[in-house]
Every structure is written in structure tokens, then in C-alpha cells.
Design an enzyme around this catalytic site. Structure first.
Site, PDB file in Angstrom:
ATOM      1  N   HIS A  13       1.130  -4.441  11.126  1.00 31.30           N
ATOM      2  CA  HIS A  13       2.244  -5.159  11.773  1.00 31.30           C
ATOM      3  C   HIS A  13       3.568  -4.556  11.351  1.00 31.30           C
ATOM      4  CE1 HIS A  13       1.854  -7.018   7.890  1.00 31.30           C
ATOM      5  NE2 HIS A  13       3.025  -7.568   8.020  1.00 31.30           N
ATOM      6  N   ARG A  14       3.566  -3.883  10.200  1.00 30.06           N
ATOM      7  CA  ARG A  14       4.713  -3.096   9.754  1.00 30.06           C
ATOM      8  C   ARG A  14       4.151  -1.744   9.363  1.00 30.06           C
ATOM      9  NH1 ARG A  14       8.042  -7.610   8.099  1.00 30.06           N
ATOM     10  NH2 ARG A  14       9.036  -7.967  10.078  1.00 30.06           N
TER      11      ARG A  14
ATOM     12  N   LYS B 237       0.662   0.522   3.351  1.00 33.52           N
ATOM     13  CA  LYS B 237       0.942   1.030   2.014  1.00 33.52           C
ATOM     14  C   LYS B 237      -0.097   0.542   1.021  1.00 33.52           C
ATOM     15  CE  LYS B 237       3.987   3.201  -0.567  1.00 33.52           C
ATOM     16  NZ  LYS B 237       2.880   3.778  -1.353  1.00 33.52           N
TER      17      LYS B 237
ATOM     18  N   LYS C  28      -5.428   0.524   1.287  1.00 34.58           N
ATOM     19  CA  LYS C  28      -5.900   0.907  -0.047  1.00 34.58           C
ATOM     20  C   LYS C  28      -6.954   1.980   0.100  1.00 34.58           C
ATOM     21  CE  LYS C  28      -5.387  -0.523  -4.350  1.00 34.58           C
ATOM     22  NZ  LYS C  28      -4.221  -1.272  -4.843  1.00 34.58           N
TER      23      LYS C  28
ATOM     24  N   LYS D  17       0.915  -9.033  -0.475  1.00 37.53           N
ATOM     25  CA  LYS D  17       1.879  -8.657  -1.522  1.00 37.53           C
ATOM     26  C   LYS D  17       3.201  -8.200  -0.896  1.00 37.53           C
ATOM     27  CE  LYS D  17      -0.209  -6.168  -4.576  1.00 37.53           C
ATOM     28  NZ  LYS D  17      -0.804  -5.088  -5.382  1.00 37.53           N
TER      29      LYS D  17
ATOM     30  N   ASP E 217       8.933  -9.276   0.601  1.00 38.06           N
ATOM     31  CA  ASP E 217       9.761  -8.685   1.656  1.00 38.06           C
ATOM     32  C   ASP E 217       9.849  -7.162   1.593  1.00 38.06           C
ATOM     33  OD1 ASP E 217      10.508 -11.070   3.004  1.00 38.06           O
ATOM     34  OD2 ASP E 217      11.824 -11.551   1.312  1.00 38.06           O
TER      35      ASP E 217
ATOM     36  N   SER F 172       7.860   1.693  -4.962  1.00 33.95           N
ATOM     37  CA  SER F 172       7.355   2.689  -4.009  1.00 33.95           C
ATOM     38  C   SER F 172       8.208   2.686  -2.742  1.00 33.95           C
ATOM     39  CB  SER F 172       5.905   2.382  -3.622  1.00 33.95           C
ATOM     40  OG  SER F 172       5.015   2.907  -4.570  1.00 33.95           O
TER      41      SER F 172
HETATM   42  N1  GLU Z   1      -1.515   0.477  -6.430  1.00 38.19           N
HETATM   43  C1  GLU Z   1      -0.378  -0.364  -6.564  1.00 38.19           C
HETATM   44  C2  GLU Z   1      -0.697  -1.779  -6.145  1.00 38.19           C
HETATM   45  O1  GLU Z   1      -1.820  -2.208  -6.197  1.00 38.19           O
HETATM   46  C3  GLU Z   1       0.860   0.228  -5.906  1.00 38.19           C
HETATM   47  C4  GLU Z   1       0.797   0.388  -4.424  1.00 38.19           C
HETATM   48  C5  GLU Z   1       1.970   1.181  -3.843  1.00 38.19           C
HETATM   49  O2  GLU Z   1       2.899   1.482  -4.573  1.00 38.19           O
HETATM   50  O3  GLU Z   1       1.896   1.485  -2.657  1.00 38.19           O
HETATM   51  O4  GLU Z   1       0.158  -2.552  -5.824  1.00 38.19           O
END
Ligand code: GLU
Length: 469
Positions: A63-64, A68, A104, A92, A97, A361
């Protein structure tokens, strides 16, 4: 009752939040579903022998964009776990935001069995697989470090992508958590632990919340048990003990637990661990090889910072902490969560507590897209202005500002200051939102449900605004 898998456990927790919301079941199902999962098997020639490696990249939501989330290297990863972790990334990012979807990755490997060159070969090969299948790019899917990976692997991933797409001016943004000299950002390595610190600081700024879990006062002097002295646990324990005065009475690691009622010196323990690859033999503490049992020690705050499924229905009934601050992803299972809540133990949930990593990040990704270090344009300008104010003040008051004070006042923010400020703001406002839902919604009686309600609300709004394509 059969044990729930990690993914089922996360789904059940989300269901609990959905039960107190009025969301149509279709949208709820769309939010919960993992959009796509790639499994790859690829051969690499190691020491003259061909070995086949298995890896995954799950995209939970788009959706975005980009989606990540980190890539973990471990000898026991599986698809269920990667999907659970990808889902947690979606929630998360929404809670704090960060305008990303959730993803993952994982590679089934025991990194201790391979040397640096071999790890590089395997990582580059895995990267090519992910890129070719459309699961890695600056605009759609951006990995980061997780368990078993760090700056080194991120640098190899970035370099491989650059060689595949030299014309992509934003190639650096294809991965975050890179070394600072190769497109990384200052403060990314400490970010998750730092975020845990900022989140706890904010929790202790709310006396009612503190009282509700049976605690009082601030962080100073609080007795803390921490599990895992990896990147997250080390930084959280270090900052909280050195800057906020907590007392780390136990550090649990793979091979046992170190205990000292007066508080362990984290930097010393960490140095011992890095040099000897074990906590065994550390002098200023008592040692017990049953590390898991130490989760049950009497303490104010328990910080599981190692891995998932550490507090289960087996040991939840014996946990004696007043507050569990989940620095790892998924350390408390759904069943254990029920038990802890019934026993009145407060839980600050993973999807909020460890969001500092992805927050920084996000800053790194922005830095890569803008091709300039934060603070580069205005730092000296700010300093000049402040020198002028200081001079004005001196002139008007007829006093001389000492060099020490002057230097403090005029110093312009550099990248690390800005990153920490952005992270602090992110964690503070994340907690404030959660606290508000907790306090104003009668049906919400715990922080995890409050956090998921917030996440689902934001994600569903973006589904409703954009429509389903
Ligand atoms: N692996 C980290 C997490 O579980 C960082 C993920 C990221 O920075 O994209 O939140």
C-alpha cells in the site's frame, strides 16, 4: 492445543485488534494477507563443491512503496517465519508513520561455516536472484540488516545492484544499513537499540502508565534483565545503563546468563563476548548455563532482544518482570501474551519497540535519494547565526559568555544529531498515539492491541482512499 506457528501467532494478535474495530471483513482480510512470497534455490561453488542455498523474500504489503524489511541469515529460517516478520514490518511502519510497505527476507545458512569471501559470493548470488525476480529495487523493495546480517552484507548487496543497473542514479537506495562510507547514514547501526531507549524514556514520562504496571518513578535505578547482546540488545542495554541509570542485573546469551545484582558494565561484557565469542569466563558476575530460566528472574523490566518465541505458554506463568519491552521481533507468543496480560504484566510490543531500525532506514533511504548528507547545507549557516546572537547577547548584557557555553550554544547539528532527533521524535509520537488509544478506547486494555488498532486504522484508510487495484 497445538502450538501456533509464528505467523499464526501474529495473525491472532491482529485479530484481537480487529475484534475491537469496525472494519469490513474484506478489507481486514486484504490487510492481513501476505501479498507474495518468493522462494529461490540457487547453486554456489564453495571449496570446489556445488552447494544449493534456499532463500525467501516475502512481501506482505505494497500500500506504500517501497516495501521494507531486513534479510536474516540463520540455519533455521523458514517461510512461515519470514511471512510473520514481513507482516510485522507492515504494522511497524504504520505505527510509527514510516511510509513503507512490509517485507522480509531470509537465507537458510549457518554464517559461521563460511569465510568472508564465501559469504560475499553467496550474498551477491542471492542478490541477483532477488533483483531478477523483482524483489529488490530502490523503488519497490528495499532490504536491510536483520539477524545474521550487517553493514558488510548490505554493502555487497548495494554493489551488486549497482553493477546490474549502473544507469540507475538511485542505486544506493536499493538497500539500507550500509556502511557510512558507502551510502549509509550515521546512527543506523545503533538505531534499534537507541529506539528502545527513547521508547522507554517516553513510557516513563507517563506516570499513570508507569503506575499501571506497578512501577514508580523514572528509569533511574530500575532493575533490568536483557536477553541477547547482539546489535539491538547491546545498544539498548548500553544506552539505558550509561545514560538513564538502569541496572542491568542479568544478561542472557546463547551459552548462559551473567548475573550481578549491582548491575553489569555492558561495555565490558560486550567486549568480553566479542573477544571470546562467549560470555563464559567474564569475571565480574555469577554465571549459570540455564539462560532461559533467567527470563523468570525478579526484575522491573525484562527486555527480550534476541529472537522470536522466547516467552511461551511454558514459562509465561513464571515471568516476574513488571514490564516486558519487546526489542526482538515476536519474542512473546500469542498464548504467552494472554497469560502475561492476565497476570497484569505490562507489554510494550515489538511492532513499536523495535521500530527505530526501520525509522533510521527511512532516513538513510531519503539521504540516498537526495544524494546529500543531512545538515550539509545549513550546519555552518546555523552556527554563524548563533554566533551573531551570542555577540548580541554579550553586547546587551555587558557580560562575556564563556567559550564552553558559547561552543555548546552555537554548535550546529550534524547528521548524527539530526538522526537521533528524528528517531526520538518518531518513538515519542509513536508511544503517544498508542497511549491515547489505550486511554480513550474502552475496549482496548493492552499496548499491543492499541498499537495494532493504530496500524490497521492507518493501513485501512490508505486501502479505502486508494481503492483496490
Ligand atoms: N530488520 C529490522 C527490523 O526488523 C530493520 C528493517 C529495516 O530497516 O528495513 O525492523
Amino acid at each position: 492445543m497445538e502450538r501456533l506457528s509464528f505467523r499464526q501467532s501474529v495473525d491472532r494478535m491482529v485479530d484481537r485488534a480487529l475484534a475491537v474495530m469496525e472494519l469490513d471483513p474484506g478489507t481486514a482480510a486484504a490487510i492481513k494477507a501476505c501479498n507474495s512470497v518468493l522462494q529461490v534455490k540457487f547453486p554456489v561453488k564453495i571449496r570446489g563443491q556445488i552447494q544449493v542455498f534456499t532463500g525467501w523474500r516475502a512481501v506482505h504489503s505494497t500500500h506504500r512503496l517501497p516495501s521494507k524489511g531486513g534479510i536474516r541469515y540463520a540455519p533455521y529460517v523458514n517461510q512461515d517465519e519470514i511471512e510473520a516478520l514481513a507482516a510485522l514490518m507492515t504494522y511497524k511502519c504504520a505505527i510509527v508513520d514510516i511510509p513503507f510497505g512490509g517485507s522480509k527476507g531470509g537465507l537458510l545458512i549457518d554464517p559461521s561455516k563460511y569465510d568472508r569471501d564465501e559469504m560475499q559470493l553467496i550474498t551477491r548470488r542471492f542478490t541477483v536472484e532477488l533483483v531478477r525476480k523483482g524483489f529488490l529495487s530502490p523503488s519497490t523493495n528495499v532490504p536491510a540488516p536483520d539477524m545474521g546480517t550487517g553493514q558488510r552484507e548490505m554493502a555487497w548487496i548495494a554493489d551488486t545492484y549497482k553493477h546490474l543497473f549502473p544507469d540507475d542514479i538511485n542505486h544506493m537506495a536499493c538497500v539500507t544499513g550500509k556502511p557510512v562510507q558507502h551510502g549509509g547514514i550515521r546512527g543506523r547501526e545503533e538505531a534499534t537499540g537507541r529506539g528502545v531507549q527513547y521508547a522507554l524514556q517516553e513510557f516513563f514520562r507517563h506516570p499513570d502508565a508507569v503506575k499501571r504496571v506497578g512501577l514508580s518513578g523514572g528509569l533511574d535505578g530500575k532493575r533490568v534483565v536483557i536477553q541477547g547482546l547482539g546489535n539491538v540488545g547491546y545498544h539498548a542495554a548500553k544506552f539505558l545503563s550509561e545514560e538513564d541509570g538502569i541496572k542491568v542485573i542479568a544478561v542472557i546469551e546463547r551459552d548462559g546468563v551473567l548475573m550481578n545484582d549491582d548491575g553489569l558494565v555492558i561495555e565490558e561484557v560486550y567486549r568480553h563476548l566479542v573477544e571470546n565469542k562467549t560470555i563464559l569466563g567474564y569475571p565480574n558476575a555469577s554465571f549459570d548455563e540455564n539462560g532461559k530460566k533467567a527470563l523468570e528472574l525478579e526484575c522491573d523490566i525484562l527486555i527480550p532482544a534476541a529472537m522470536e518465541e522466547q516467552i511461551t505458554s511454558d514459562n509465561a506463568g513464571r515471568i516476574q518482570a513488571k514490564l516486558v519491552a519487546e526489542a526482538a521481533n515476536g519474542p512473546v507468543t500469542y498464548e504467552a501474551d494472554e497469560i502475561l496480560r492476565e497476570r497484569g504484566i505490562g507489554i510494550l510490543p515489538d511492532a513499536f519497540m523495535n521500530a527505530g531500525g526501520v525509522a533510521v532506514s527511512y532516513f538513510e533511504w531519503i539521504r540516498n535519494l537526495s544524494h546529500i548528507r543531512f545538515g550539509r547545507m545549513h550546519r555552518r549557516h546555523d552556527e554563524l547565526r548563533r554566533h551573531q546572537y551570542a555577540a548580541l547577547l554579550e553586547e546587551h548584557t555587558g557580560t562575556v559568555i564563556s567559550d564552553k557555553i558559547r561552543n555548546k550554544i552555537v554548535r550546529g547539528a550534524d547528521e548524527i544529531d539530526l538522526v537521533r532527533s528524528g528517531l526520538d521524535d518518531t518513538m515519542r509520537s509513536g508511544f503517544q498515539q498508542i497511549q491515547e488509544v489505550y486511554e480513550t478506547n474502552d475496549k482496548v486494555n493492552d499496548y499491543r492491541t492499541a498499537a495494532f488498532v493504530i496500524a490497521i486504522d492507518k493501513i485501512s484508510r490508505s486501502y479505502l482512499d486508494l481503492g483496490i487495484y
